[in-house]
Design a protein around this motif. Structure first.
Motif, PDB file in Angstrom:
ATOM      1  N   ALA A 153      50.938 -52.416  29.900  1.00  0.00           N
ATOM      2  CA  ALA A 153      49.612 -52.952  29.590  1.00  0.00           C
ATOM      3  C   ALA A 153      49.650 -54.478  29.550  1.00  0.00           C
ATOM      4  N   TYR A 154      50.737 -55.020  29.035  1.00  0.00           N
ATOM      5  CA  TYR A 154      50.923 -56.471  29.016  1.00  0.00           C
ATOM      6  C   TYR A 154      50.919 -57.035  30.443  1.00  0.00           C
ATOM      7  N   LEU A 155      51.643 -56.385  31.342  1.00  0.00           N
ATOM      8  CA  LEU A 155      51.701 -56.853  32.729  1.00  0.00           C
ATOM      9  C   LEU A 155      50.340 -56.735  33.417  1.00  0.00           C
ATOM     10  N   LEU A 156      49.625 -55.650  33.151  1.00  0.00           N
ATOM     11  CA  LEU A 156      48.305 -55.464  33.766  1.00  0.00           C
ATOM     12  C   LEU A 156      47.331 -56.543  33.300  1.00  0.00           C
ATOM     13  N   ALA A 157      47.329 -56.810  31.998  1.00  0.00           N
ATOM     14  CA  ALA A 157      46.420 -57.831  31.474  1.00  0.00           C
ATOM     15  C   ALA A 157      46.788 -59.213  32.006  1.00  0.00           C
ATOM     16  N   LEU A 158      48.081 -59.488  32.129  1.00  0.00           N
ATOM     17  CA  LEU A 158      48.496 -60.763  32.709  1.00  0.00           C
ATOM     18  C   LEU A 158      47.974 -60.915  34.133  1.00  0.00           C
ATOM     19  N   ALA A 159      48.159 -59.875  34.942  1.00  0.00           N
ATOM     20  CA  ALA A 159      47.717 -59.941  36.332  1.00  0.00           C
ATOM     21  C   ALA A 159      46.209 -60.137  36.406  1.00  0.00           C
ATOM     22  N   ALA A 160      45.465 -59.397  35.576  1.00  0.00           N
ATOM     23  CA  ALA A 160      44.009 -59.514  35.601  1.00  0.00           C
ATOM     24  C   ALA A 160      43.553 -60.887  35.155  1.00  0.00           C
ATOM     25  N   ALA A 194      42.610 -58.614  20.835  1.00  0.00           N
ATOM     26  CA  ALA A 194      41.854 -57.617  21.593  1.00  0.00           C
ATOM     27  C   ALA A 194      40.410 -58.056  21.785  1.00  0.00           C
ATOM     28  N   ALA A 195      39.821 -58.643  20.740  1.00  0.00           N
ATOM     29  CA  ALA A 195      38.448 -59.143  20.859  1.00  0.00           C
ATOM     30  C   ALA A 195      38.361 -60.259  21.893  1.00  0.00           C
ATOM     31  N   TYR A 196      39.392 -61.096  21.938  1.00  0.00           N
ATOM     32  CA  TYR A 196      39.410 -62.189  22.920  1.00  0.00           C
ATOM     33  C   TYR A 196      39.474 -61.629  24.341  1.00  0.00           C
ATOM     34  N   LEU A 197      40.277 -60.595  24.560  1.00  0.00           N
ATOM     35  CA  LEU A 197      40.342 -59.969  25.879  1.00  0.00           C
ATOM     36  C   LEU A 197      39.003 -59.336  26.255  1.00  0.00           C
ATOM     37  N   LEU A 198      38.337 -58.724  25.284  1.00  0.00           N
ATOM     38  CA  LEU A 198      37.003 -58.177  25.547  1.00  0.00           C
ATOM     39  C   LEU A 198      36.035 -59.273  25.974  1.00  0.00           C
ATOM     40  N   TRP A 199      36.108 -60.404  25.295  1.00  0.00           N
ATOM     41  CA  TRP A 199      35.229 -61.524  25.616  1.00  0.00           C
ATOM     42  C   TRP A 199      35.524 -62.074  27.011  1.00  0.00           C
ATOM     43  N   LEU A 200      36.815 -62.209  27.354  1.00  0.00           N
ATOM     44  CA  LEU A 200      37.171 -62.668  28.692  1.00  0.00           C
ATOM     45  C   LEU A 200      36.651 -61.699  29.753  1.00  0.00           C
ATOM     46  N   GLY A 201      36.790 -60.397  29.476  1.00  0.00           N
ATOM     47  CA  GLY A 201      36.276 -59.407  30.415  1.00  0.00           C
ATOM     48  C   GLY A 201      34.769 -59.511  30.583  1.00  0.00           C
ATOM     49  N   LEU A 233      47.687 -66.012  25.571  1.00  0.00           N
ATOM     50  CA  LEU A 233      49.021 -65.586  25.137  1.00  0.00           C
ATOM     51  C   LEU A 233      48.994 -65.072  23.693  1.00  0.00           C
ATOM     52  N   SER A 234      48.221 -65.714  22.843  1.00  0.00           N
ATOM     53  CA  SER A 234      48.118 -65.251  21.454  1.00  0.00           C
ATOM     54  C   SER A 234      47.481 -63.875  21.374  1.00  0.00           C
ATOM     55  N   ALA A 235      46.622 -63.563  22.353  1.00  0.00           N
ATOM     56  CA  ALA A 235      46.010 -62.241  22.385  1.00  0.00           C
ATOM     57  C   ALA A 235      46.986 -61.171  22.852  1.00  0.00           C
ATOM     58  N   MET A 236      47.946 -61.557  23.676  1.00  0.00           N
ATOM     59  CA  MET A 236      48.809 -60.584  24.335  1.00  0.00           C
ATOM     60  C   MET A 236      50.088 -60.264  23.565  1.00  0.00           C
ATOM     61  N   LEU A 237      50.542 -61.189  22.733  1.00  0.00           N
ATOM     62  CA  LEU A 237      51.918 -61.102  22.240  1.00  0.00           C
ATOM     63  C   LEU A 237      52.129 -60.578  20.819  1.00  0.00           C
ATOM     64  N   PRO A 238      51.080 -60.309  20.003  1.00  0.00           N
ATOM     65  CA  PRO A 238      51.364 -59.895  18.618  1.00  0.00           C
ATOM     66  C   PRO A 238      52.292 -58.698  18.490  1.00  0.00           C
ATOM     67  N   ARG A 239      52.137 -57.685  19.323  1.00  0.00           N
ATOM     68  CA  ARG A 239      52.996 -56.495  19.197  1.00  0.00           C
ATOM     69  C   ARG A 239      54.463 -56.816  19.429  1.00  0.00           C
TER      70      ARG A 239
END
Length: 203
Positions: free
Chosen positions: A8-15, A79-86, A129-135
């Motif tokens: 999922a990390y790789l997919l979000a990075l690519a997108a 996650a909210a930040y990724l939703l906003w970017l989308g 990056l802050s959205a992607m890396l907490p886990r």
């Protein structure tokens, strides 16, 4: 490292990184006008900044890991930040603002510095990056191999994406000037970001 999270990390990075945004369009324009060497210099600067950014974000998140609730809240915010970017991609106008004029290429050293500074000072990069890396920081600061595993794809996508836009700029410019094609690209990337946001929020 959480193995099921890495795809999922790789997919979000690519997108997020391969969407035709300012850096990729600048690479395409520079490549069309001056060839791929200037783009490679700027992309290397971008890669150096990326390594610093990933390490700094992981370190900050690893400090939050001492308070699991705070780290969890950071994950929800990401996650909210990724939703906003989308959402921004989904609603983006189906046109690109390509730079005009015949600006001369700077020296390779100057372009490297520009790539470094632009990436390091880009608040969207820090937020992404802050959205992607907490886990990946839930158990504290990853070791060097873990940092490399997280930073490596960002560097490869950043460098490879800029070079692809530079080398295939003529073909891409024809594709991306089609409103229908561009809208499909934007909305496909938006769906990928939303799927990753749901995954990160649910875990």
């Amino acid at each position: 490292m959480i193995p099921q999270t890495y795809p999922a990390y790789l997919l979000a990075l690519a997108a997020g990184m391969l969407t035709p945004g300012p850096a990729m369009l600048q690479a395409m324009t520079l490549g069309l006008r001056h060839g791929s060497r200037p783009v490679a210099a700027a992309a290397l600067g971008n890669v150096c900044a990326t390594v610093i950014q990933v390490t700094a974000v992981l370190f900050g998140l690893s400090l939050l890991a001492r308070e699991p609730l705070l780290l969890r809240l950071a994950g929800y915010a990401g996650a909210a930040y990724l939703l906003w970017l989308g959402l921004r991609l989904w609603r983006a106008p189906a046109r690109l603002a390509l730079p005009d004029g015949e600006a001369p290429a700077a020296s390779l050293t100057g372009l490297f510095g520009q790539g470094l500074l632009v990436a390091a000072a880009n608040p969207k990069a820090w937020g992404f990056l802050s959205a992607m890396l907490p886990r990946f920081a839930a158990d504290g600061m990853p070791d060097a191999a873990g940092v490399a595993l997280l930073a490596g794809p960002v560097c490869l996508l950043g460098f490879g994406g800029m070079m692809a836009y530079a080398v295939f700029g003529a073909c891409l410019s024809r594709l991306l000037t089609s409103p229908v094609a561009l809208r499909r690209v934007f909305r496909g990337m938006a769906l990928a970001l939303w799927a990753c946001a749901a995954f990160f929020a649910a875990g």
